[in-house]
Design a protein around this motif. Structure first.
Motif, mmCIF file in Angstrom:
data_model
loop_
_atom_site.group_PDB
_atom_site.id
_atom_site.type_symbol
_atom_site.label_atom_id
_atom_site.label_comp_id
_atom_site.label_asym_id
_atom_site.label_seq_id
_atom_site.Cartn_x
_atom_site.Cartn_y
_atom_site.Cartn_z
ATOM 1 N N ARG A 131 -10.182 3.408 -1.066
ATOM 2 C CA ARG A 131 -10.092 3.627 0.382
ATOM 3 C C ARG A 131 -8.749 4.231 0.767
ATOM 4 N NH1 ARG A 131 -10.521 -1.595 2.413
ATOM 5 N NH2 ARG A 131 -12.677 -1.458 1.712
ATOM 6 N N VAL A 132 -7.682 3.786 0.101
ATOM 7 C CA VAL A 132 -6.350 4.270 0.461
ATOM 8 C C VAL A 132 -5.868 5.396 -0.449
ATOM 9 C CG1 VAL A 132 -5.693 2.077 1.501
ATOM 10 C CG2 VAL A 132 -5.185 2.472 -0.921
ATOM 11 N N GLY A 133 -6.711 5.836 -1.377
ATOM 12 C CA GLY A 133 -6.366 6.966 -2.224
ATOM 13 C C GLY A 133 -5.347 6.655 -3.296
ATOM 14 N N ASN A 134 -5.234 5.388 -3.687
ATOM 15 C CA ASN A 134 -4.270 5.022 -4.721
ATOM 16 C C ASN A 134 -4.727 5.552 -6.078
ATOM 17 O OD1 ASN A 134 -3.027 3.088 -6.839
ATOM 18 N ND2 ASN A 134 -1.894 2.610 -4.982
ATOM 19 N N THR A 135 -3.801 6.076 -6.873
ATOM 20 C CA THR A 135 -4.170 6.688 -8.153
ATOM 21 C C THR A 135 -3.763 5.850 -9.362
ATOM 22 O OG1 THR A 135 -2.111 7.974 -8.256
ATOM 23 C CG2 THR A 135 -4.002 8.998 -7.160
ATOM 24 N N MET A 136 -3.143 4.674 -9.132
ATOM 25 C CA MET A 136 -2.751 3.825 -10.252
ATOM 26 C C MET A 136 -3.962 3.073 -10.811
ATOM 27 S SD MET A 136 0.891 2.352 -8.827
ATOM 28 C CE MET A 136 1.299 1.513 -10.363
ATOM 29 N N THR A 137 -3.800 2.456 -11.965
ATOM 30 C CA THR A 137 -4.842 1.623 -12.553
ATOM 31 C C THR A 137 -4.661 0.194 -12.052
ATOM 32 O OG1 THR A 137 -4.861 3.014 -14.525
ATOM 33 C CG2 THR A 137 -5.887 0.836 -14.697
ATOM 34 N N TRP A 138 -5.761 -0.394 -11.577
ATOM 35 C CA TRP A 138 -5.701 -1.722 -10.967
ATOM 36 C C TRP A 138 -6.420 -2.752 -11.834
ATOM 37 C CZ3 TRP A 138 -5.314 -2.946 -5.222
ATOM 38 C CH2 TRP A 138 -4.518 -2.002 -4.561
ATOM 39 N N THR B 283 0.830 -1.200 0.000
ATOM 40 C CA THR B 283 0.000 0.000 0.000
ATOM 41 C C THR B 283 0.866 1.253 0.000
ATOM 42 O OG1 THR B 283 -1.730 -1.190 1.215
ATOM 43 C CG2 THR B 283 -1.860 1.206 1.205
ATOM 44 N N GLY B 284 1.918 1.239 0.825
ATOM 45 C CA GLY B 284 2.816 2.387 0.879
ATOM 46 C C GLY B 284 3.641 2.538 -0.381
ATOM 47 N N PHE B 285 4.150 1.426 -0.898
ATOM 48 C CA PHE B 285 4.979 1.479 -2.098
ATOM 49 C C PHE B 285 4.211 2.070 -3.268
ATOM 50 C CE2 PHE B 285 6.565 -0.403 -6.038
ATOM 51 C CZ PHE B 285 7.904 -0.044 -5.985
ATOM 52 N N THR B 286 3.016 1.561 -3.530
ATOM 53 C CA THR B 286 2.259 2.021 -4.693
ATOM 54 C C THR B 286 1.680 3.418 -4.490
ATOM 55 O OG1 THR B 286 0.287 0.830 -3.922
ATOM 56 C CG2 THR B 286 1.734 -0.304 -5.481
ATOM 57 N N SER B 287 1.577 3.880 -3.239
ATOM 58 C CA SER B 287 1.063 5.235 -3.008
ATOM 59 C C SER B 287 2.036 6.300 -3.502
ATOM 60 C CB SER B 287 0.776 5.453 -1.520
ATOM 61 O OG SER B 287 1.982 5.568 -0.769
ATOM 62 N N GLN B 288 3.296 5.919 -3.755
ATOM 63 C CA GLN B 288 4.288 6.884 -4.241
ATOM 64 C C GLN B 288 3.999 7.362 -5.659
ATOM 65 O OE1 GLN B 288 8.576 5.696 -3.131
ATOM 66 N NE2 GLN B 288 7.486 3.751 -3.080
ATOM 67 N N PHE B 289 3.293 6.536 -6.433
ATOM 68 C CA PHE B 289 3.215 6.773 -7.879
ATOM 69 C C PHE B 289 1.919 7.494 -8.237
ATOM 70 C CE2 PHE B 289 5.690 2.896 -7.112
ATOM 71 C CZ PHE B 289 6.924 3.353 -7.552
ATOM 72 N N THR B 290 1.974 8.809 -8.144
ATOM 73 C CA THR B 290 0.800 9.636 -8.424
ATOM 74 C C THR B 290 0.909 10.370 -9.753
ATOM 75 O OG1 THR B 290 1.768 11.482 -7.188
ATOM 76 C CG2 THR B 290 0.354 9.961 -5.959
ATOM 77 N N ARG B 291 2.082 10.377 -10.345
ATOM 78 C CA ARG B 291 2.303 11.062 -11.623
ATOM 79 C C ARG B 291 3.108 10.129 -12.529
ATOM 80 N NH1 ARG B 291 -0.890 13.705 -9.456
ATOM 81 N NH2 ARG B 291 -0.997 15.945 -9.112
ATOM 82 N N LEU B 292 2.415 9.388 -13.386
ATOM 83 C CA LEU B 292 3.080 8.404 -14.240
ATOM 84 C C LEU B 292 3.057 8.789 -15.713
ATOM 85 C CD1 LEU B 292 1.766 5.150 -12.527
ATOM 86 C CD2 LEU B 292 4.124 6.003 -12.512
ATOM 87 N N GLU B 293 2.616 10.017 -15.998
ATOM 88 C CA GLU B 293 2.520 10.424 -17.394
ATOM 89 C C GLU B 293 3.876 10.451 -18.098
ATOM 90 O OE1 GLU B 293 -0.884 11.943 -15.058
ATOM 91 O OE2 GLU B 293 1.298 12.079 -14.826
ATOM 92 N N GLN C 243 14.557 -0.100 -5.729
ATOM 93 C CA GLN C 243 15.089 0.849 -6.707
ATOM 94 C C GLN C 243 13.984 1.536 -7.496
ATOM 95 O OE1 GLN C 243 16.834 -0.955 -10.356
ATOM 96 N NE2 GLN C 243 16.478 -2.918 -9.340
ATOM 97 N N LEU C 244 12.759 1.011 -7.450
ATOM 98 C CA LEU C 244 11.672 1.577 -8.241
ATOM 99 C C LEU C 244 10.979 2.746 -7.548
ATOM 100 C CD1 LEU C 244 10.015 -1.751 -9.459
ATOM 101 C CD2 LEU C 244 11.904 -0.480 -10.482
ATOM 102 N N GLY C 245 11.130 2.864 -6.250
ATOM 103 C CA GLY C 245 10.479 3.940 -5.511
ATOM 104 C C GLY C 245 11.492 4.967 -5.029
ATOM 105 N N TYR C 246 10.984 6.080 -4.509
ATOM 106 C CA TYR C 246 11.884 7.131 -4.052
ATOM 107 C C TYR C 246 12.030 7.178 -2.534
ATOM 108 C CZ TYR C 246 7.541 9.710 -3.096
ATOM 109 O OH TYR C 246 6.298 10.079 -2.638
#
Length: 231
Positions: free
Chosen positions: A127-134, A91-101, A179-182
């Motif tokens: 619920r967790v505000g994730n913005t990626m496509t699932w 949940t935390g890892f994927t929450s980083q990715f809000t701008r993937l354009e 390495q994929l997250g910041y």
């Protein structure tokens, strides 16, 4: 007089000399990462069957998840059946990715796939505000075939599409995803680092049990989910 653990205090010239010595190792690591990426670009690949997953708008072929692009990164989000709060690390890892354009510029897409039923997965995403496509692989062997079976851990897979044919080019799991997250990159710059017991730190440095400083899924929902906006 402070009682906090502190690095040695030195003059500017000494500090610069120590920084320069560290910079040699940092540059060597950068060059090694470049070499690893070059080797990754030369990996062979495996052709995939014609899987069908579930998306927000219904069934979707794996080839169509690329959305017309030739390259696809998939994060396999851990899923525990019947649980309101799913893996806090995922949940935390994927929450980083809000701008993937920016991936559009290299003809690529980055999505989440989970073993959870699509309705439950999308409800959790909101619920967790994730913005990626699932997408869901609950009714497909896709997850099991690429190292993310039901009840299994998280993983990352990369695919290449040539027309309707899809190939698997890379896979990692565990700390290979860092390495994929910041977030860890930023934390590792700090004098105290991650403050976890497994890290090699000077005597007296603050250290806590592993994962104890990670945000919980509830924390992430409070920060990014609908309730954070008063919904």
């Amino acid at each position: 007089m402070t009682t906090n653990p502190l690095p040695p205090i030195v003059d500017v010239d000494t500090w610069q000399r120590e920084l320069n010595a560290l910079r040699v190792r940092e540059k060597a690591a950068t060059r090694e990462l470049d070499a690893i990426a070059a080797q990754r670009r030369r990996l062979p690949m495996v052709e995939m069957p014609d899987y069908t997953l579930e998306g927000e708008d219904g069934p979707v072929r794996l080839a169509d998840i690329f959305d017309g692009k030739p390259q696809l990164i998939v994060y396999h989000h851990m899923w525990s059946e019947g649980q309101e709060w799913q893996c806090s690390g995922c949940t935390g890892f994927t929450s980083q990715f809000t701008r993937l354009e920016f991936l559009d510029n290299v003809d690529a897409r980055f999505v989440v796939v989970t073993q959870g039923p699509i309705d439950e997965a999308l409800a959790y995403k909101r619920r967790v505000g994730n913005t990626m496509t699932w997408y869901s692989t609950a009714n497909s062997p896709f997850g099991s075939d690429v190292g993310a079976p039901p009840g299994g851990g998280f993983a990352v897979n990369v695919f290449l599409r040539d027309g309707d044919r899809v190939y698997r080019t890379w896979h990692t799991n565990g700390r290979g995803t860092e390495q994929l997250g910041y977030s860890f990159g930023l934390i590792d710059l700090l004098p105290y680092g991650r403050q976890e017991v497994w890290q090699d730190s000077p005597e007296g440095w603050p250290q806590s049990p592993t994962y104890s400083r990670w945000a919980s899924s509830q924390d992430i929902a409070a920060a990014y989910g609908p309730r954070s906006a008063g919904a």
